[in-house]
Design a protein around this motif. Structure first.
Motif, short mmCIF file in Angstrom:
data_model
loop_
_atom_site.label_atom_id
_atom_site.label_comp_id
_atom_site.label_asym_id
_atom_site.label_seq_id
_atom_site.Cartn_x
_atom_site.Cartn_y
_atom_site.Cartn_z
N ASN A 160 0.86 -1.45 -0.10
CA ASN A 160 0.13 -0.20 -0.05
C ASN A 160 1.01 1.35 -0.22
O ASN A 160 0.47 2.11 -0.81
CB ASN A 160 -1.11 -0.03 1.24
CG ASN A 160 -1.79 -0.80 1.05
OD1 ASN A 160 -3.33 -0.59 0.48
ND2 ASN A 160 -2.12 -2.31 1.32
N ARG A 171 -2.82 -3.06 -7.76
CA ARG A 171 -2.87 -4.35 -9.39
C ARG A 171 -1.28 -4.59 -9.86
O ARG A 171 -0.61 -5.47 -9.78
CB ARG A 171 -4.06 -4.57 -9.97
CG ARG A 171 -3.55 -6.09 -10.71
CD ARG A 171 -4.96 -6.27 -11.04
NE ARG A 171 -6.16 -6.96 -10.44
CZ ARG A 171 -6.91 -7.46 -10.32
NH1 ARG A 171 -5.68 -8.18 -10.31
NH2 ARG A 171 -7.11 -7.82 -8.87
N CYS A 206 -1.92 1.05 6.98
CA CYS A 206 -3.31 1.08 6.23
C CYS A 206 -4.09 -0.22 7.07
O CYS A 206 -3.88 -0.88 8.12
CB CYS A 206 -2.49 -0.27 4.82
SG CYS A 206 -2.27 -1.91 4.58
N ASP A 209 -9.20 -3.38 6.00
CA ASP A 209 -9.75 -3.79 4.26
C ASP A 209 -8.34 -3.77 3.60
O ASP A 209 -8.30 -4.20 2.12
CB ASP A 209 -10.55 -2.79 3.70
CG ASP A 209 -11.66 -2.71 4.50
OD1 ASP A 209 -12.21 -4.19 4.92
OD2 ASP A 209 -12.66 -2.21 4.59
N HIS A 210 -7.31 -2.87 2.99
CA HIS A 210 -6.44 -2.75 2.39
C HIS A 210 -5.47 -3.73 2.93
O HIS A 210 -5.09 -4.43 1.56
CB HIS A 210 -6.08 -1.21 2.82
CG HIS A 210 -6.97 -0.33 1.83
ND1 HIS A 210 -7.19 0.92 2.68
CD2 HIS A 210 -6.71 0.23 0.78
CE1 HIS A 210 -7.40 1.64 1.55
NE2 HIS A 210 -7.87 1.78 0.93
N TRP A 211 -5.18 -3.89 4.12
CA TRP A 211 -4.10 -4.93 3.91
C TRP A 211 -4.89 -6.88 3.20
O TRP A 211 -4.29 -7.14 2.49
CB TRP A 211 -3.93 -5.76 5.21
CG TRP A 211 -3.27 -6.36 6.04
CD1 TRP A 211 -1.85 -6.51 5.88
CD2 TRP A 211 -3.29 -8.17 5.98
NE1 TRP A 211 -1.33 -7.35 6.52
CE2 TRP A 211 -2.27 -8.64 6.43
CE3 TRP A 211 -4.40 -8.93 5.57
CZ2 TRP A 211 -1.68 -9.81 6.33
CZ3 TRP A 211 -4.42 -9.98 5.48
CH2 TRP A 211 -3.01 -10.91 6.47
N LYS A 213 -7.17 -6.51 0.79
CA LYS A 213 -6.85 -6.07 -0.99
C LYS A 213 -5.27 -6.81 -1.28
O LYS A 213 -6.00 -7.03 -2.18
CB LYS A 213 -7.12 -4.63 -1.41
CG LYS A 213 -7.91 -4.56 -2.52
CD LYS A 213 -9.05 -4.96 -2.97
CE LYS A 213 -9.05 -4.81 -4.37
NZ LYS A 213 -10.53 -5.59 -4.76
N GLU A 216 -6.39 -10.28 -1.54
CA GLU A 216 -7.03 -10.77 -2.73
C GLU A 216 -6.25 -10.38 -4.61
O GLU A 216 -6.43 -11.16 -4.88
CB GLU A 216 -7.87 -9.55 -2.56
CG GLU A 216 -9.50 -10.21 -3.93
CD GLU A 216 -10.19 -9.10 -3.85
OE1 GLU A 216 -10.95 -8.59 -4.77
OE2 GLU A 216 -10.47 -8.20 -2.81
N ILE A 217 -5.46 -9.22 -4.62
CA ILE A 217 -5.10 -9.08 -5.82
C ILE A 217 -4.04 -10.37 -5.61
O ILE A 217 -3.93 -10.56 -6.87
CB ILE A 217 -4.45 -8.03 -5.61
CG1 ILE A 217 -5.71 -6.70 -5.92
CG2 ILE A 217 -3.87 -7.61 -6.96
CD1 ILE A 217 -5.08 -5.41 -5.70
N GLU A 220 -4.70 -13.40 -6.68
CA GLU A 220 -5.56 -13.35 -8.16
C GLU A 220 -4.27 -14.09 -9.62
O GLU A 220 -5.26 -14.02 -10.14
CB GLU A 220 -6.72 -12.84 -8.38
CG GLU A 220 -8.48 -12.02 -8.16
CD GLU A 220 -8.64 -11.46 -7.27
OE1 GLU A 220 -10.15 -10.80 -6.75
OE2 GLU A 220 -7.99 -9.72 -8.14
N GLN A 250 -12.27 -14.70 3.21
CA GLN A 250 -11.09 -13.87 2.51
C GLN A 250 -10.42 -15.14 1.86
O GLN A 250 -9.98 -15.67 0.57
CB GLN A 250 -9.65 -13.48 2.81
CG GLN A 250 -8.33 -13.42 2.23
CD GLN A 250 -9.16 -12.38 0.83
OE1 GLN A 250 -9.55 -11.28 1.06
NE2 GLN A 250 -9.26 -12.44 0.06
N THR A 254 -10.24 -16.90 -1.69
CA THR A 254 -9.29 -17.19 -2.99
C THR A 254 -8.55 -18.28 -3.10
O THR A 254 -7.49 -17.89 -3.44
CB THR A 254 -8.44 -15.23 -2.84
OG1 THR A 254 -8.13 -15.72 -1.78
CG2 THR A 254 -9.30 -14.25 -3.40
#
Length: 368
Positions: A160, A171, A206, A209-211, A213, A216-217, A220, A250, A254
Motif C-alpha cells: 500500500n 494491482r 494501512c 480492508d487495504h491489507w 485487498k 486478494e490481488i 488472483e 478471504q 481466493t
C-alpha cells in the motif's frame, strides 16, 4: 441450533462434537471454546490438525512436522509510520539507519545458500524515497543470481505504501514485482484486522480492508501468501475472533493463504504500553485459530517469540510446522526477544515431540 433448554454441559458436548466432526464453527462457538480448560482446547485443536493433515504427504501428514531453512532480510530500517509496537524502525535522521546494497544482499544470500537455504523473507520499513526502479532492480538481481531462492517478500502495508509513493495502482505494483522475481507474500502487518485497534497501535499503517485487498490481488495474480496475527496488546478477545473470521472469509474467496502464524506482542523497547500475555494465552489462541481457520491447512509454531520449549508444546496445540531456521531476525529481537535454533536443534525438538522432521519449501512441498 441448540435448544434453549439444553444444559450448559449438553451445549458444551454438542460444540465439542461439532469440532471433532470437522464442522465449521461460528464466532459464538469460538467464544465458548476459548473458555475450555487449556489442555482440553489443545486436544481439540490437535484432533482438528489431524483431520486436516491426514491426507497430506501420501497419507503421512499426521506423522510429519515440517520446517524451512530461510533468512529474514530487512533491506532497510527506514520507516515513516512509527508503529508503537515496533522497536526496529529508524528515521533518515538516525545515525544507524540503512539501506542494503546488492553486495550486502549477496553476502547474506551466499551464507544462506551455504546451509541449504531455499527462501528469504524480504521486508523493510516504509521508506519514503526509494522508487520502483530500486525495488525492481533488487528483485531482478536476486532472481538472476540466486534462482534457487524464493523471494517471500513485502508485507501488505508495504505494498500500500508502494502504491502511494509510486503513484501506481496496487494491482500494477504487485504484477511488476512478480514479473521481476517476487515468489510469494508474507502476512506481516496484519496485527489485528480491526481498524479500531489498528488506529491505536499503528495509525499511519494501512487499514484492514487495504491489507486484505493486497492479499486478494496477490492470490488472483497467482502469488500465495501467509497470514498472521499479533495479539496481546490493546485488542479484545472479540477482536481476535473478528481477525480470524476475516482471514477465513478471504480464504474462502481466493484460497491463497498457505499458512497462519500467530504470536504475542513483545513489549521491550517499544512505545506501546501493554501488559504482555504469557505462553498459556499463546497456546490457547493458537489452538482456537486451528479450529476456526478450517480452510488454512498449515499452522506454524511461533518459537521465535515463545522459545523452543513452548514452540515444541505448540505442536500438540494444532501446529504442524516449526517455522524457520531463521539464521537472521531483526524485528522481534529489537523488542527484546531473541531465540535462535539451528537445523539440528529444530529437528531434535520435532522428533522429541513424536514426529518426523522434514524440510519444506514455501508451498509446503517436502524437500530431501
Amino acid at each position: 441450533m441448540f435448544c434453549p433448554f439444553m444444559s450448559v454441559a449438553t451445549v458444551e458436548d454438542a460444540l465439542i462434537d461439532k469440532v471433532l466432526a470437522g464442522e465449521r464453527i461460528t464466532r459464538e462457538d469460538a467464544l465458548a471454546l476459548y473458555l475450555l480448560p487449556l489442555v482440553e482446547l489443545g486436544e481439540l485443536a490437535n484432533r482438528r490438525r489431524n483431520l486436516i493433515k491426514q491426507d497430506a504427504f501420501d497419507g503421512r501428514g499426521n506423522d510429519i512436522v515440517t520446517y524451512i531453512i530461510d533468512r529474514n532480510i530487512n533491506y532497510t530500517n527506514v520507516c515513516n509510520v512509527y508503529c508503537k509496537f515496533c522497536a526496529f524502525y529508524r528515521t533518515e535522521k538516525d545515525e544507524d539507519h540503512y539501506v542494503l546494497s546488492h553486495e550486502q544482499l549477496d553476502q547474506k544470500l551466499d551464507e544462506l545458500s551455504a546451509i541449504g537455504g531455499v527462501q528469504i523473507l524480504l521486508q523493510g520499513g516504509h521508506h519514503p524515497k526509494l522508487d520502483i526502479d530500486w525495488y525492481l532492480a533488487m528483485l531482478s538481481h536476486i532472481r538472476e543470481k540466486y534462482p534457487h531462492i524464493n523471494i517471500h517478500g513485502f508485507s501488505p502495508p508495504e505494498f500500500n505504501h508502494f502504491s502511494e509513493v509510486f503513484q501506481m495502482p496496487l494491482r500494477e505494483v504487485i504484477a511488476k514485482f512478480k514479473e521481476a522475481g517476487l515468489g510469494s507474500i508474507p502476512g506481516g502487518g496484519g496485527e489485528i484486522l480491526v481498524d479500531r485497534v489498528r488506529n491505536r497501535i499503528a495509525p499511519l499503517k494501512c487499514d484492514s480492508d487495504h491489507w486484505l485487498k493486497v492479499m486478494e490481488i496477490a492470490h488472483e495474480l497467482g502469488l500465495n501468501s501467509s497470514a498472521t496475527m499479533m495479539f496481546g496488546h490493546v485488542e479484545t478477545l472479540e477482536d481476535r475472533i473478528e481477525h480470524l473470521d476475516r482471514l477465513r472469509v478471504q480464504q474462502d474467496a481466493t484460497g491463497g493463504f498457505t499458512a497462519f502464524i500467530c504470536w504475542t506482542f513483545q513489549p521491550e523497547h517499544t512505545k506501546l504500553r501493554a501488559e504482555p500475555v504469557g505462553s498459556g494465552e499463546y497456546l490457547r489462541m493458537q489452538a482456537l485459530s486451528r479450529i476456526y481457520l478450517d480452510n488454512i491447512e498449515n499452522l506454524q509454531s511461533s518459537w521465535v517469540t515463545q522459545g523452543p520449549k513452548i514452540g515444541q508444546v505448540a505442536l500438540k496445540y494444532g501446529a504442524n510446522d516449526f517455522g524457520s531456521v531463521m539464521m537472521e531476525e531483526n524485528v522481534v529481537s529489537s523488542a527484546g526477544t531473541s531465540f535462535r535454533l539451528a537445523k539440528e536443534e529444530i529437528e531434535f525438538l520435532i522428533q522429541d515431540a513424536g514426529y518426523e522432521a522434514r524440510r519444506r519449501n514455501n508451498w509446503y512441498q517436502l524437500l530431501d
